[in-house]
Design an enzyme around this catalytic site. Structure first.
Site, mmCIF file in Angstrom:
data_model
loop_
_atom_site.group_PDB
_atom_site.id
_atom_site.type_symbol
_atom_site.label_atom_id
_atom_site.label_comp_id
_atom_site.label_asym_id
_atom_site.label_seq_id
_atom_site.Cartn_x
_atom_site.Cartn_y
_atom_site.Cartn_z
ATOM 1 N N ASP A 405 -13.583 -131.304 -43.174
ATOM 2 C CA ASP A 405 -13.713 -131.327 -44.630
ATOM 3 C C ASP A 405 -12.817 -130.242 -45.231
ATOM 4 O OD1 ASP A 405 -14.702 -131.971 -47.131
ATOM 5 O OD2 ASP A 405 -16.482 -130.702 -46.931
ATOM 6 N N GLU A 408 -7.710 -130.203 -47.906
ATOM 7 C CA GLU A 408 -6.584 -130.566 -48.807
ATOM 8 C C GLU A 408 -5.464 -129.531 -48.751
ATOM 9 O OE1 GLU A 408 -9.863 -130.572 -49.635
ATOM 10 O OE2 GLU A 408 -9.954 -132.725 -49.312
ATOM 11 N N ASP A 479 -16.298 -136.528 -52.595
ATOM 12 C CA ASP A 479 -17.499 -136.288 -53.402
ATOM 13 C C ASP A 479 -17.635 -137.278 -54.544
ATOM 14 O OD1 ASP A 479 -17.894 -134.291 -51.652
ATOM 15 O OD2 ASP A 479 -17.341 -132.663 -52.998
#
Ligand code: GLC
Length: 790
Positions: A405, A408, A479
């Site tokens: 996770d 990015e 999300d």
């Protein structure tokens, strides 16, 4: 920029074209349908993060210098290159299918009412028309549709919209206007009058796609930096475009079978007693479940590769206890490494210079869950190997897969500056070049580490990715929120991810942010049950959304669809197996299978599972019926009522809360498992085969292996071929066409839907059978046989 064409040179499968402004462009024939256009305006070397070990196919082509252009011809395409490196591409019938746009950029006029900044005061921001270093405009045509682009908001067809690729973590609700999310897949497919081609723009810098929003006369792809490097991939079928794209970037490998089962998550199951409690509840409630995810709270103060030993006293024991009950544990691992002297991962990385630095070579820190954190330089092979080896830490505890996770990469203290430095195996490169590939490279390291350690098919989930990540990881759409809008949008988003090579994808079932409602959860599971990654996950501080979190009705609906998922597992696994070769996804936009039916081109709220099952979920609150389009060309059978319906029509289907409209294409032969609590609970000795007779003869292949490792690559698998001939009698043959795995089915239960037999012969011997609600059911005790129904 380029100037006039001066000449060309042929080198193997490459045509190098010289322009008067001292620029050399390369046109490379990958095969007769895939052409690469490359100009080194940023770096000489053509280095792709998405494409590994590209093999060009020996292809016949001719090159001619004509009046004012160079003509390159393959069997399939004719490529005309003009001055200024303008490119026009024709199909082999001489039809122009993709033309460069020659006019100046001409953005639509914005009405500023003569004032620039007045609206800013209330927070309204104008869209800036960006300037790019790489800008490739193509002529827009009428009746053009655009698909793909990976994970983007909005509808299935992207014509008229603008999207950005800059992997972004923003937990605020992603509405239709939200132009960038967590993933960069700079690939799209166009469709016009049943003819299709794709473009893969292999550029990791911030890039944009404008599909006629700026000006209806052109569409463009562009990037702030990097090389001109794009692949034209001809169809004419979309299936062939996807095959071409995944030929370049890789297909989704066959996963472990259990990972296609149901997965339960939340931020966060903690402490260990809570994990046991959740696991027990699944078994007690008879809701199948294979996987439980542990979110960040399991770690010692968010230090990756550690456990909070207060909350998880004995992780090895917990994982082993749960394994005995059929559960696999997945742990989250983020890239941000806590700055903390004495913490092994930090110390090792720092000592070896494994973290990204600022321009002065000082290790760069930002703020993520652990507080001050540093960022592993995944562009570097040595760092990736180190990260890969660290997977052993988790595997030794018995963990079955890793959830990557925040890659990015996310950072709470402002974005990483563009000039943060990465050491790409000796070349110092800026963050702006690595950013969009960071999650991809992290997943690659994770995949390789798990593979090396376990020798099983690695299960990795990632939030950020780049083209090609499908080789290493599954993805989820980050999300989302517990809103009807997000349930609705998840369908075109997942269909477009599938069209972009990412077959193994899913959303947080029930929604991540906000509190779900029982109706929303009941409808969401009806979509989730058919998405490749089937995981319920929610945020911290939200209300519980486990299947039993509301009332008995909700729990019953939930159980019904999770059980249906397990029933369909062998079918889903078959689709994955063939997808390893074809690149085709599990969850399919209707147009992928029905390109000759224009009515399917903009269907946002229905999808196919493989080619045989059509799902038309209800995605609006309070709705008890919905319109369903049944594609042309075959009949469709209502899964619940067995009603036979003609294709090529819209129908209204009643759909109370426990009903998700599902239709099976006539001629389908669908393998089913019996009721199981988890994958591996028992040997599947008897396969159920759900047969839907059609007008035409059909056949299908069913695949069987140990569901775990790479033995299948050495031929250790079985293939069962089912042939159905619909003559005067109904004939059904079962043959093993590949015999390599030592466990075979001992028999079958075959359901011939909508067929009442008077007599059944197996290998010419009359056998007993039963007829139930208009369907004939036969129990077969052979592995191979010929069945005749009269
Ligand atoms: C991010 C993830 C989410 C996770 C949370 C805590 O928001 O997208 O899935 O639960 O971080 O780790």
């Amino acid at each position: 920029m380029f100037g006039r064409i001066l000449g060309y040179e042929i080198l193997d499968n490459k045509v190098k074209i010289n322009f008067s402004n001292n620029i050399e462009a390369k046109v490379e024939i990958i095969n007769s349908e895939i052409i690469n256009f490359f100009v080194p305006i940023f770096k000489k070397e053509q280095k792709s993060k998405a494409i590994e070990n590209l093999k060009c196919v020996e292809t016949k082509f001719t090159v001619e210098s004509l009046d004012n252009f160079i003509n390159i011809k393959t069997n399939t395409l004719e490529i005309k290159i003009y001055d200024e490196f303008k490119v026009d591409i024709y199909n082999n019938q001489g039809k122009l299918i993709c033309a460069d746009y020659r006019e100046e950029r001409n953005p639509y006029v914005k009405n500023t009412a003569g004032r620039i900044d007045i609206a800013l005061q209330e927070g309204h921001k104008p869209n800036e028309h960006q300037e790019y270093k790489v800008f490739i405009p193509k002529c827009m045509e009428d009746n053009m549709y655009f698909y793909g682009f990976g994970e983007k908001t909005g509808h299935l067809n992207k014509k008229g919209y603008h999207y950005k690729n800059w992997n972004t973590d923003d937990p605020s609700p992603h509405g239709e206007t939200y132009d960038k999310l967590y993933k960069t897949i700079p690939f799209f497919i166009t469709l016009k009058e049943e003819e299709s081609f794709g473009i893969f723009f292999d550029n990791t810098f911030e890039s944009d796609f404008d599909l006629g929003k700026e000006n209806a006369n052109y569409y463009y792809f562009a990037a702030v930096d990097g090389n001109i490097d794009y692949y034209f991939i001809y169809g004419p079928t979309i299936k062939k475009v996807i095959k071409g794209y995944t030929y370049l970037t890789g297909t989704t490998p066959l996963p472990q079978l259990w990972s296609l089962g149901y997965q339960q998550s939340r931020w966060a199951y903690c402490p260990d007693t809570n994990v046991y409690e959740i696991a027990n509840k699944f078994r007690e409630k008879d809701i199948p479940c294979d996987t439980i995810h542990l979110d960040i709270e399991y770690m010692d103060d968010f230090r990756v590769f550690t456990w909070d030993k207060e909350k998880f006293k004995n992780p090895t024991k917990m994982i082993s206890d749960l394994k005995n009950d059929g559960f696999k544990i997945i742990t989250i691992i983020d890239p941000g490494v806590k700055v903390d002297k004495g913490y092994k991962i930090y110390d090792e990385g720092l000592k070896n210079g494994y973290f990204a630095t600022d321009k002065n070579g000082i290790t760069y820190t930002n703020w993520v869950w652990p507080g001050h954190s540093v960022f592993p330089d995944f562009s570097n092979t040595e760092v990736r190997n180190w990260w890969a080896n660290n997977q052993k830490i988790m595997m030794d505890y018995g963990v079955s897969g890793i959830w990557n996770d925040m890659n990015e990469p996310a950072s709470f203290n402002g974005p990483l500056p563009n000039d943060i430095k990465f050491n790409e195996d000796g070349n110092i490169v800026d963050h702006k070049e690595i950013h969009n590939a960071y999650g991809h490279l992290m997943s690659k390291a994770t995949y390789e580490g798990i593979k090396k350690e376990t020798n099983k098919r690695p299960f990795v989930i990632t939030r950020a990715c780049y083209s090609g990540t499908q080789k290493y990881s599954t993805v989820w759409t980050g999300d989302n929120q517990s809103t009807w809008e997000h349930l609705r949008m998840s369908i075109p988003m997942l269909m477009n991810l599938g069209l972009s090579g990412l077959s193994f994808c899913g959303t947080d079932v029930g929604g991540f942010g906000f509190d779900t409602t029982k109706e929303l959860l009941s409808r969401w599971v009806q979509v989730g049950a058919f998405t490749a990654l089937f995981r319920n996950h929610t945020s911290i501080y939200t209300r519980d959304q486990e299947p039993w979190a509301f009332d008995k009705d909700t729990e019953d609906i939930y159980r019904k669809y999770v059980k249906l998922r397990y029933k369909l597992l062998p079918y889903i696994y078959d689709v994955f197996k063939s997808g390893e070769v074809t690149g085709l996804p599990l969850m399919r936009a209707l147009l992928l299978e029905h390109q000759d039916d224009e009515e399917t081109y903009e269907i946002n709220d229905q999808f196919l599972v493989g080619e045989n099952i059509l799902v038309a979920p209800v995605v609006e609150q309070g709705k008890k019926a919905r319109m369903v389009y049944l594609p042309r060309g075959s009949k469709w059978i209502d899964y619940w009522t067995k009603e036979i319906l003609e294709g090529g029509q819209y129908i209204i289907k009643s759909a109370p809360l426990d009903t998700c409209p599902i239709y099976i294409k006539e001629g389908s032969i669908i393998p089913n498992y019996p009721d199981i609590k988890y994958v591996g609970e028992k040997d599947i000795d008897i396969l159920t085969i759900d047969v839907y007779r059609g007008d035409k003869d059909t056949s299908s292949i069913h695949y069987q292996d140990n569901g775990e490792d790479f033995d299948y690559k050495d031929g250790k698998y079985n293939l069962y071929k089912f042939d159905m001939n619909n003559k005067e009698s109904l004939e059904f043959d079962i043959n093993i066409t590949h015999n390599g795995y030592n466990k075979f089915y001992k028999g079958y239960e075959i359901i011939f839907n909508n067929f009442v037999a008077k007599e059944v012969l197996i290998d010419e011997k009359e056998v007993e059978f039963s007829v139930l609600s208009g369907n004939t059911i036969i129990n077969v005790n052979e592995t191979e046989c010929k069945i005749v129904l009269n």
